[in-house]
Design a protein around this motif. Structure first.
Motif, PDB file in Angstrom:
ATOM      1  N   LYS A  62      -4.111  20.012   7.568  1.00 18.54           N
ATOM      2  CA  LYS A  62      -5.068  18.194   7.674  1.00 18.54           C
ATOM      3  C   LYS A  62      -3.463  17.335   8.318  1.00 18.54           C
ATOM      4  O   LYS A  62      -3.748  16.442   8.725  1.00 18.54           O
ATOM      5  CB  LYS A  62      -4.611  17.528   6.404  1.00 18.54           C
ATOM      6  N   ILE A  63      -2.698  18.153   8.982  1.00 23.48           N
ATOM      7  CA  ILE A  63      -1.755  17.650   9.809  1.00 23.48           C
ATOM      8  C   ILE A  63      -2.068  16.899  11.251  1.00 23.48           C
ATOM      9  O   ILE A  63      -2.422  17.906  11.539  1.00 23.48           O
ATOM     10  CB  ILE A  63      -0.574  18.185   9.768  1.00 23.48           C
ATOM     11  N   GLY A  64      -2.248  15.580  11.492  1.00 19.63           N
ATOM     12  CA  GLY A  64      -2.421  15.818  13.137  1.00 19.63           C
ATOM     13  C   GLY A  64      -1.268  15.309  13.829  1.00 19.63           C
ATOM     14  O   GLY A  64      -0.288  16.215  13.689  1.00 19.63           O
ATOM     15  N   GLU A  65      -1.448  14.183  14.572  1.00 18.27           N
ATOM     16  CA  GLU A  65      -0.349  14.670  16.035  1.00 18.27           C
ATOM     17  C   GLU A  65       0.827  13.869  15.548  1.00 18.27           C
ATOM     18  O   GLU A  65       1.095  12.735  13.888  1.00 18.27           O
ATOM     19  CB  GLU A  65      -0.743  13.392  16.987  1.00 18.27           C
ATOM     20  N   GLN A  66       1.883  13.723  15.518  1.00 20.06           N
ATOM     21  CA  GLN A  66       3.493  13.611  15.163  1.00 20.06           C
ATOM     22  C   GLN A  66       3.380  11.946  15.605  1.00 20.06           C
ATOM     23  O   GLN A  66       2.839  11.429  17.002  1.00 20.06           O
ATOM     24  CB  GLN A  66       5.114  14.806  16.059  1.00 20.06           C
ATOM     25  N   ILE A  67       4.165  11.049  14.966  1.00 21.75           N
ATOM     26  CA  ILE A  67       4.469   9.955  15.250  1.00 21.75           C
ATOM     27  C   ILE A  67       5.766   9.307  15.628  1.00 21.75           C
ATOM     28  O   ILE A  67       6.135   8.268  16.171  1.00 21.75           O
ATOM     29  CB  ILE A  67       3.610   8.745  14.389  1.00 21.75           C
ATOM     30  N   GLY A  68       7.066  10.384  15.604  1.00 19.37           N
ATOM     31  CA  GLY A  68       7.974  10.270  15.644  1.00 19.37           C
ATOM     32  C   GLY A  68       8.641  10.827  14.177  1.00 19.37           C
ATOM     33  O   GLY A  68       8.802  11.716  13.954  1.00 19.37           O
TER      34      GLY A  68
ATOM     35  N   ILE B 239      -1.911  12.068   9.221  1.00 25.50           N
ATOM     36  CA  ILE B 239      -2.846  13.056   8.390  1.00 25.50           C
ATOM     37  C   ILE B 239      -4.235  12.299   8.808  1.00 25.50           C
ATOM     38  O   ILE B 239      -5.107  11.267   9.081  1.00 25.50           O
ATOM     39  CB  ILE B 239      -2.662  12.282   7.028  1.00 25.50           C
ATOM     40  N   LYS B 240      -4.542  13.950   8.993  1.00 28.88           N
ATOM     41  CA  LYS B 240      -6.167  13.732  10.444  1.00 28.88           C
ATOM     42  C   LYS B 240      -7.258  12.931   8.812  1.00 28.88           C
ATOM     43  O   LYS B 240      -7.254  13.563   7.298  1.00 28.88           O
ATOM     44  CB  LYS B 240      -7.116  15.109  10.261  1.00 28.88           C
ATOM     45  N   ASP B 241      -8.045  12.072   9.042  1.00 30.01           N
ATOM     46  CA  ASP B 241      -9.172  11.277   8.557  1.00 30.01           C
ATOM     47  C   ASP B 241      -8.833  10.470   7.850  1.00 30.01           C
ATOM     48  O   ASP B 241      -9.452   9.982   6.565  1.00 30.01           O
ATOM     49  CB  ASP B 241      -9.962  12.082   7.865  1.00 30.01           C
ATOM     50  N   VAL B 242      -6.989  10.009   8.149  1.00 30.39           N
ATOM     51  CA  VAL B 242      -6.435   9.061   6.985  1.00 30.39           C
ATOM     52  C   VAL B 242      -5.944   7.876   7.673  1.00 30.39           C
ATOM     53  O   VAL B 242      -5.667   8.119   8.786  1.00 30.39           O
ATOM     54  CB  VAL B 242      -5.574   9.051   6.253  1.00 30.39           C
ATOM     55  N   ASP B 243      -6.653   6.999   7.958  1.00 34.24           N
ATOM     56  CA  ASP B 243      -6.350   5.828   8.579  1.00 34.24           C
ATOM     57  C   ASP B 243      -4.544   5.982   8.090  1.00 34.24           C
ATOM     58  O   ASP B 243      -3.916   5.661   7.712  1.00 34.24           O
ATOM     59  CB  ASP B 243      -5.909   4.140   7.299  1.00 34.24           C
ATOM     60  N   PRO B 244      -3.208   5.833   9.285  1.00 30.04           N
ATOM     61  CA  PRO B 244      -1.936   6.052   9.524  1.00 30.04           C
ATOM     62  C   PRO B 244      -1.546   4.526   8.730  1.00 30.04           C
ATOM     63  O   PRO B 244       0.109   4.112   8.378  1.00 30.04           O
ATOM     64  CB  PRO B 244      -1.911   6.405  10.807  1.00 30.04           C
ATOM     65  N   SER B 245      -2.304   3.398   8.757  1.00 20.62           N
ATOM     66  CA  SER B 245      -1.858   2.556   8.530  1.00 20.62           C
ATOM     67  C   SER B 245      -1.618   2.291   6.317  1.00 20.62           C
ATOM     68  O   SER B 245      -1.206   1.084   6.505  1.00 20.62           O
ATOM     69  CB  SER B 245      -2.276   0.912   9.212  1.00 20.62           C
ATOM     70  N   VAL B 246      -2.989   3.365   6.376  1.00 24.02           N
ATOM     71  CA  VAL B 246      -2.197   3.524   4.402  1.00 24.02           C
ATOM     72  C   VAL B 246      -1.815   4.878   4.528  1.00 24.02           C
ATOM     73  O   VAL B 246      -0.674   4.160   3.644  1.00 24.02           O
ATOM     74  CB  VAL B 246      -4.213   3.557   4.088  1.00 24.02           C
TER      75      VAL B 246
ATOM     76  N   VAL C 270       0.423  17.744   1.522  1.00 20.13           N
ATOM     77  CA  VAL C 270      -0.758  18.029   2.834  1.00 20.13           C
ATOM     78  C   VAL C 270      -0.467  18.787   3.117  1.00 20.13           C
ATOM     79  O   VAL C 270       0.534  19.800   3.464  1.00 20.13           O
ATOM     80  CB  VAL C 270      -0.063  16.947   3.616  1.00 20.13           C
ATOM     81  N   ALA C 271      -1.489  19.669   2.981  1.00 23.33           N
ATOM     82  CA  ALA C 271      -1.914  21.256   3.717  1.00 23.33           C
ATOM     83  C   ALA C 271      -1.486  21.227   5.297  1.00 23.33           C
ATOM     84  O   ALA C 271      -2.159  20.005   6.026  1.00 23.33           O
ATOM     85  CB  ALA C 271      -3.523  20.978   3.451  1.00 23.33           C
TER      86      ALA C 271
END
Length: 138
Positions: free
Chosen positions: A67-73, A106-113, A63-64
């Motif tokens: 494209k990385i979003g926020e830290q979730i843990g 990941i930006k623009d990607v559902d984190p449940s996926v 993943v570029a």
């Protein structure tokens, strides 16, 4: 009455005693290596959601950074063997990632996926929720 030779008596005694021995596996046996390989796939669990990690890490799995979003843990526990797992919805755990590995959306990607983890400084790899992983005929 016939006398049984001493060698025959000792051999029978040895056979009887060895059949009573405890043959359960110990941590120092070959079975330990087999158990480590008994995980069906590398994974990370976040909020009871299992994300599968492809360990071939080809370019499709990277993943570029932009494209990385926020830290979730972060990974809080790493389990070496299936028997070590103590399921808890509160603990982020993995059988592949080291404790302290950072997890991100990941930006623009559902984190449940899909989510991403930082493999090394600035290198991010995606992990896909188990039900979203295409089935293969192996």
């Amino acid at each position: 009455m016939r006398r049984v030779p001493l060698a025959v008596m000792l051999t029978l005694a040895a056979i009887l005693l060895s059949s009573c021995a405890d043959n359960s596996p110990s941590p120092d046996t070959e079975n330990t290596a087999h158990e480590a390989a008994s995980w069906p796939y590398p994974f990370v669990v976040v909020e009871n959601r299992v994300y599968v990690i492809k360990n071939d890490e080809n370019n499709d799995e990277l993943v570029a950074k932009e494209k990385i979003g926020e830290q979730i843990g972060i990974v809080q526990e790493k389990y070496e063997y299936p028997r070590d797992v103590e399921p808890s919805s509160l603990i982020i755990h993995s059988n592949y990632l080291e404790e302290g590995t950072k997890l991100f959306t990941i930006k623009d990607v559902d984190p449940s996926v899909q989510i991403a983890f930082e493999k090394s400084e600035g290198v991010f790899v995606k992990a896909t929720e188990k039900s979203a992983v295409p089935k293969t005929n192996e």
